[in-house]
Scaffold this motif. Structure first.
Motif, PDB file in Angstrom:
ATOM      1  N   GLY A  48       0.852  -1.247   0.173  1.00  0.00           N
ATOM      2  CA  GLY A  48       0.006  -0.065   0.105  1.00  0.00           C
ATOM      3  C   GLY A  48       0.787   1.291   0.011  1.00  0.00           C
ATOM      4  N   GLU A  49       2.112   1.022   0.215  1.00  0.00           N
ATOM      5  CA  GLU A  49       3.262   2.082   0.096  1.00  0.00           C
ATOM      6  C   GLU A  49       2.964   3.349   1.151  1.00  0.00           C
ATOM      7  OE1 GLU A  49       3.169   2.609  -4.104  1.00  0.00           O
ATOM      8  OE2 GLU A  49       4.779   0.969  -4.246  1.00  0.00           O
ATOM      9  N   GLY A  50       2.006   3.127   2.213  1.00  0.00           N
ATOM     10  CA  GLY A  50       1.914   4.203   3.056  1.00  0.00           C
ATOM     11  C   GLY A  50       2.717   3.969   4.555  1.00  0.00           C
ATOM     12  N   MET A  51       3.476   5.060   4.854  1.00  0.00           N
ATOM     13  CA  MET A  51       4.088   4.874   5.949  1.00  0.00           C
ATOM     14  C   MET A  51       3.599   5.897   7.177  1.00  0.00           C
ATOM     15  SD  MET A  51       8.216   4.335   4.639  1.00  0.00           S
ATOM     16  CE  MET A  51       8.245   5.563   3.480  1.00  0.00           C
ATOM     17  N   MET A  52       3.401   5.290   8.317  1.00  0.00           N
ATOM     18  CA  MET A  52       2.702   6.206   9.202  1.00  0.00           C
ATOM     19  C   MET A  52       3.817   7.097   9.984  1.00  0.00           C
ATOM     20  SD  MET A  52      -0.341   5.004   9.445  1.00  0.00           S
ATOM     21  CE  MET A  52      -0.869   3.783   8.260  1.00  0.00           C
ATOM     22  N   PRO A  53       3.354   7.849  10.713  1.00  0.00           N
ATOM     23  CA  PRO A  53       4.505   8.738  11.436  1.00  0.00           C
ATOM     24  C   PRO A  53       5.615   8.123  12.117  1.00  0.00           C
ATOM     25  CG  PRO A  53       2.527   9.865  11.768  1.00  0.00           C
ATOM     26  CD  PRO A  53       2.258   8.342  11.126  1.00  0.00           C
ATOM     27  N   GLU A  54       5.105   6.962  12.831  1.00  0.00           N
ATOM     28  CA  GLU A  54       6.065   6.074  13.679  1.00  0.00           C
ATOM     29  C   GLU A  54       6.991   5.337  12.801  1.00  0.00           C
ATOM     30  OE1 GLU A  54       3.679   3.489  16.129  1.00  0.00           O
ATOM     31  OE2 GLU A  54       5.142   3.660  17.675  1.00  0.00           O
ATOM     32  N   THR A  55       6.591   4.790  11.679  1.00  0.00           N
ATOM     33  CA  THR A  55       7.594   4.339  10.613  1.00  0.00           C
ATOM     34  C   THR A  55       8.488   5.151  10.176  1.00  0.00           C
ATOM     35  OG1 THR A  55       5.514   3.253   9.554  1.00  0.00           O
ATOM     36  CG2 THR A  55       7.467   2.799   8.544  1.00  0.00           C
ATOM     37  N   SER A  91      -1.732  13.257  15.413  1.00  0.00           N
ATOM     38  CA  SER A  91      -1.840  14.375  16.211  1.00  0.00           C
ATOM     39  C   SER A  91      -0.383  15.169  16.185  1.00  0.00           C
ATOM     40  CB  SER A  91      -1.854  14.167  17.728  1.00  0.00           C
ATOM     41  OG  SER A  91      -0.756  13.045  18.038  1.00  0.00           O
ATOM     42  N   ARG A  92       0.574  14.482  15.683  1.00  0.00           N
ATOM     43  CA  ARG A  92       1.941  15.319  15.455  1.00  0.00           C
ATOM     44  C   ARG A  92       2.379  15.416  14.103  1.00  0.00           C
ATOM     45  NH1 ARG A  92       3.051  13.121  20.755  1.00  0.00           N
ATOM     46  NH2 ARG A  92       4.297  11.551  19.818  1.00  0.00           N
ATOM     47  N   GLU A  93       3.206  14.293  13.646  1.00  0.00           N
ATOM     48  CA  GLU A  93       3.775  14.625  12.409  1.00  0.00           C
ATOM     49  C   GLU A  93       2.853  13.819  11.524  1.00  0.00           C
ATOM     50  OE1 GLU A  93       6.927  15.322  12.241  1.00  0.00           O
ATOM     51  OE2 GLU A  93       6.865  15.537  14.315  1.00  0.00           O
ATOM     52  N   GLN A  94       3.161  13.920   9.928  1.00  0.00           N
ATOM     53  CA  GLN A  94       2.424  13.332   8.868  1.00  0.00           C
ATOM     54  C   GLN A  94       2.998  12.273   8.369  1.00  0.00           C
ATOM     55  OE1 GLN A  94       1.553  16.149   5.714  1.00  0.00           O
ATOM     56  NE2 GLN A  94       0.386  17.181   7.178  1.00  0.00           N
ATOM     57  N   GLY A  95       2.110  11.096   7.772  1.00  0.00           N
ATOM     58  CA  GLY A  95       2.671  10.008   7.196  1.00  0.00           C
ATOM     59  C   GLY A  95       3.254  10.253   5.699  1.00  0.00           C
ATOM     60  N   ILE A  96       3.795   9.577   5.083  1.00  0.00           N
ATOM     61  CA  ILE A  96       4.414   9.711   3.565  1.00  0.00           C
ATOM     62  C   ILE A  96       3.831   8.379   2.850  1.00  0.00           C
ATOM     63  CG2 ILE A  96       6.435   9.861   1.964  1.00  0.00           C
ATOM     64  CD1 ILE A  96       7.539  11.331   3.897  1.00  0.00           C
ATOM     65  N   ILE A 204       0.704   9.082  -3.295  1.00  0.00           N
ATOM     66  CA  ILE A 204       1.977   8.721  -3.360  1.00  0.00           C
ATOM     67  C   ILE A 204       2.793   9.637  -4.119  1.00  0.00           C
ATOM     68  CG2 ILE A 204       2.036   6.259  -2.730  1.00  0.00           C
ATOM     69  CD1 ILE A 204       2.562   5.709  -5.904  1.00  0.00           C
ATOM     70  N   GLY A 205       2.243  10.794  -4.944  1.00  0.00           N
ATOM     71  CA  GLY A 205       2.966  11.368  -5.557  1.00  0.00           C
ATOM     72  C   GLY A 205       1.930  12.774  -5.928  1.00  0.00           C
ATOM     73  N   LYS A 206       2.483  14.003  -6.436  1.00  0.00           N
ATOM     74  CA  LYS A 206       1.576  14.998  -6.666  1.00  0.00           C
ATOM     75  C   LYS A 206       0.523  14.417  -7.887  1.00  0.00           C
ATOM     76  CE  LYS A 206       4.023  18.427  -5.091  1.00  0.00           C
ATOM     77  NZ  LYS A 206       4.066  17.843  -3.800  1.00  0.00           N
ATOM     78  N   GLU A 207       0.709  13.405  -8.971  1.00  0.00           N
ATOM     79  CA  GLU A 207      -0.020  13.025  -9.723  1.00  0.00           C
ATOM     80  C   GLU A 207      -0.286  11.447  -9.742  1.00  0.00           C
ATOM     81  OE1 GLU A 207      -1.904  14.897 -11.750  1.00  0.00           O
ATOM     82  OE2 GLU A 207      -0.942  16.861 -11.115  1.00  0.00           O
ATOM     83  N   ASP A 275      -1.902  -7.884   9.376  1.00  0.00           N
ATOM     84  CA  ASP A 275      -2.392  -7.839   8.144  1.00  0.00           C
ATOM     85  C   ASP A 275      -2.223  -6.357   7.291  1.00  0.00           C
ATOM     86  OD1 ASP A 275      -5.177  -9.136   6.573  1.00  0.00           O
ATOM     87  OD2 ASP A 275      -5.629  -6.961   6.425  1.00  0.00           O
ATOM     88  N   ALA A 276      -2.225  -6.684   6.014  1.00  0.00           N
ATOM     89  CA  ALA A 276      -1.707  -5.363   5.380  1.00  0.00           C
ATOM     90  C   ALA A 276      -2.525  -4.099   5.541  1.00  0.00           C
ATOM     91  CB  ALA A 276      -1.495  -5.652   3.949  1.00  0.00           C
ATOM     92  N   ILE A 277      -3.884  -4.170   6.042  1.00  0.00           N
ATOM     93  CA  ILE A 277      -4.768  -3.057   6.081  1.00  0.00           C
ATOM     94  C   ILE A 277      -4.370  -2.231   7.090  1.00  0.00           C
ATOM     95  CG2 ILE A 277      -6.601  -4.143   7.537  1.00  0.00           C
ATOM     96  CD1 ILE A 277      -8.331  -2.719   5.379  1.00  0.00           C
ATOM     97  N   THR A 278      -3.523  -3.009   8.355  1.00  0.00           N
ATOM     98  CA  THR A 278      -3.139  -1.939   9.099  1.00  0.00           C
ATOM     99  C   THR A 278      -1.973  -1.008   8.776  1.00  0.00           C
ATOM    100  OG1 THR A 278      -1.403  -3.385   9.758  1.00  0.00           O
ATOM    101  CG2 THR A 278      -3.495  -3.799  10.878  1.00  0.00           C
ATOM    102  N   GLY A 279      -1.470  -1.186   7.732  1.00  0.00           N
ATOM    103  CA  GLY A 279      -0.202  -0.307   7.131  1.00  0.00           C
ATOM    104  C   GLY A 279       0.776  -0.172   8.288  1.00  0.00           C
TER     105      GLY A 279
END
Ligand SMILES: Cc1cc2nc3c(=O)[nH]c(=O)nc-3n(C[C@H](O)[C@H](O)[C@H](O)COP(=O)(O)OP(=O)(O)OC[C@H]3O[C@@H](n4cnc5c(N)ncnc54)[C@H](O)[C@@H]3O)c2cc1C
Length: 376
Positions: A48-55, A91-96, A204-207, A275-279
């Protein structure tokens, strides 16, 4: 520092995110490290290519950096089902959101900078682990190492070779990933629900967005049937060009009794996953890598075993919750509606998910949600 008679202190099987992170963390402790991977970069994977703030915090502590403009920030999570929609911010940082080969490229650069020896196109064909030392077999070479690390993914052969596969509990789901060339329409990572199917969308990108669909049972044309069941998502994506070839995957939630035996340790998906859905897969992999290096520095892999269990606790709880929601569409509809009316409930859930609140606070938030459900 290499023990006498050995080629390296640490030999890591697998140069995915977990193996590279483990290599960097071990080098930072002063160990000599060799990584062997059967493939060669750029290595892509259904994710899913999502990284949470803790990641991102774990990545940062390893010294991996992204270039300006790489990936796309997201500010929180949305749950969407038909007309119901609720969002909560971190609450603090963003994900990427970041394409996998880009993430891997940055980890490779950092590993090289730290002095890790990387062997690509080098499939490992066996290991001999022991109480004090072991060896890793490649087609044309044997590497003797003080520690052997299995970072060879979900289907880990190191897990099997080292006898760590036994007593594993596995729950599998089926997934498929596509990239669409389209401007992200939301600054959140979106989780869409319909029937027994989920889709999650990561900017994952501007477009560009990454879309993963997941289902309990293997289906032909999983993507098409998911988009049919989620016409509100299908409409957004209709007409957008694909940015890569579609990739299928199995997402496994695997619980192992042990992640370490003698001088062999497992990290990342090889050591069990959520499970992948947790990211959360990447976060776990990076935090495990750091904990493993600490344990090697203390010359005590049982310390890693304890840390591994602790790290897995919260994501596993979250996995169970998400899977339960996935299996119970009627309750889920009510939960999303209650959250829509009380958005702080999703914020609390997210705070637990990202480690800002404890698992017991998750239970108390769950109880409050339960009361609201009963009151409806
Ligand atoms: C559909 C899906 C979506 C996901 N979405 C997210 C998300 O949004 N966010 C998140 O954080 N996590 C997500 N995950 C989880 C995440 O992708 C994994 O946790 C992560 O890839 C684990 O990395 P790894 O290094 O352990 O394994 P892998 O990435 O599988 O790497 C294993 C490496 O080992 C190598 N290898 C295997 N066998 C051998 C051998 N015998 N010899 C040498 N090399 C070998 C392979 O070539 C590979 O490079 C998702 C997972 C799935 C399935």
């Amino acid at each position: 520092m290499s023990y006498s008679g050995q080629d390296t202190d640490v030999c890591i099987v697998g140069g995915g995110p977990a193996g590279l992170a483990a290599a960097i963390a071990a080098r930072k402790k002063g160990f000599s490290v060799i990584v062997a991977d059967g493939a060669a970069p750029p290595i892509d994977k259904s994710c899913g290519e999502g990284m949470m703030p803790e990641t991102l915090a774990a990545l940062e502590s390893l010294g991996a950096k992204f270039e300006h403009g790489e990936g796309q920030n997201f500010r929180g999570i949305s749950f969407i089902q038909e007309s119901a929609h609720v969002s909560a911010d971190f609450s603090r940082e963003q994900g990427i959101g970041l394409r996998r080969p880009v993430l891997q490229g940055r980890l490779v650069e950092r590993a090289e900078e730290c002095g890790v020896q990387l062997l690509w196109n080098s499939p490992v064909t066996g290991i001999v682990g022991g109480v004090d030392a072991g060896s890793v077999q490649l087609p044309k070479r044997t590497i003797r190492a003080r520690w052997i690390v299995g970072a060879d993914g979900q289907g880990s052969r190191v897990r099997r070779w080292s006898g760590l596969n036994s007593l594993a509990r596995v729950r599998q789901r089926y997934a498929s990933r596509r990239h669409y060339r389209i401007k992200p329409w939301s600054s959140y990572m979106e989780i869409h629900w319909a029937g027994n199917i989920q889709a999650y969308v990561t900017p994952i990108g501007k477009e560009e967005v990454c879309v993963v669909v997941m289902a309990q049972a293997a289906k032909e044309n999983l993507f098409e049937s998911a988009l049919r069941e989620m016409p509100w998502l299908g409409e957004k994506l209709s007409g957008a060009q694909l940015g890569s070839r579609e990739r299928g995957a199995v997402s496994s939630m695997r619980t192992l009794r042990h992640a370490q035996r003698h001088n062999v340790a497992l990290v990342g998906d090889a050591s069990g996953g959520v499970d992948a859905i947790t990211g959360e897969g990447l976060r776990l992999a990076f935090q495990q890598a750091i904990a493993l290096a600490d344990a090697m520095a203390a010359n005590d892999l049982t310390q890693y075993q304890r840390a591994h269990r602790k790290l897995a606790h919260r994501p596993r709880l979250m996995s169970h919750l998400m899977l339960w929601l996935g299996r119970n569409p009627r309750i889920r509809s009510r939960v999303i509606r209650v959250m829509q009316e009380n958005p702080h409930l999703l914020s609390r859930l997210l705070a637990t998910h990202t480690g800002e609140e404890s698992a017991s606070q998750l239970v108390s938030a769950g109880a409050r949600l339960g009361l609201r459900l009963l009151a409806r």
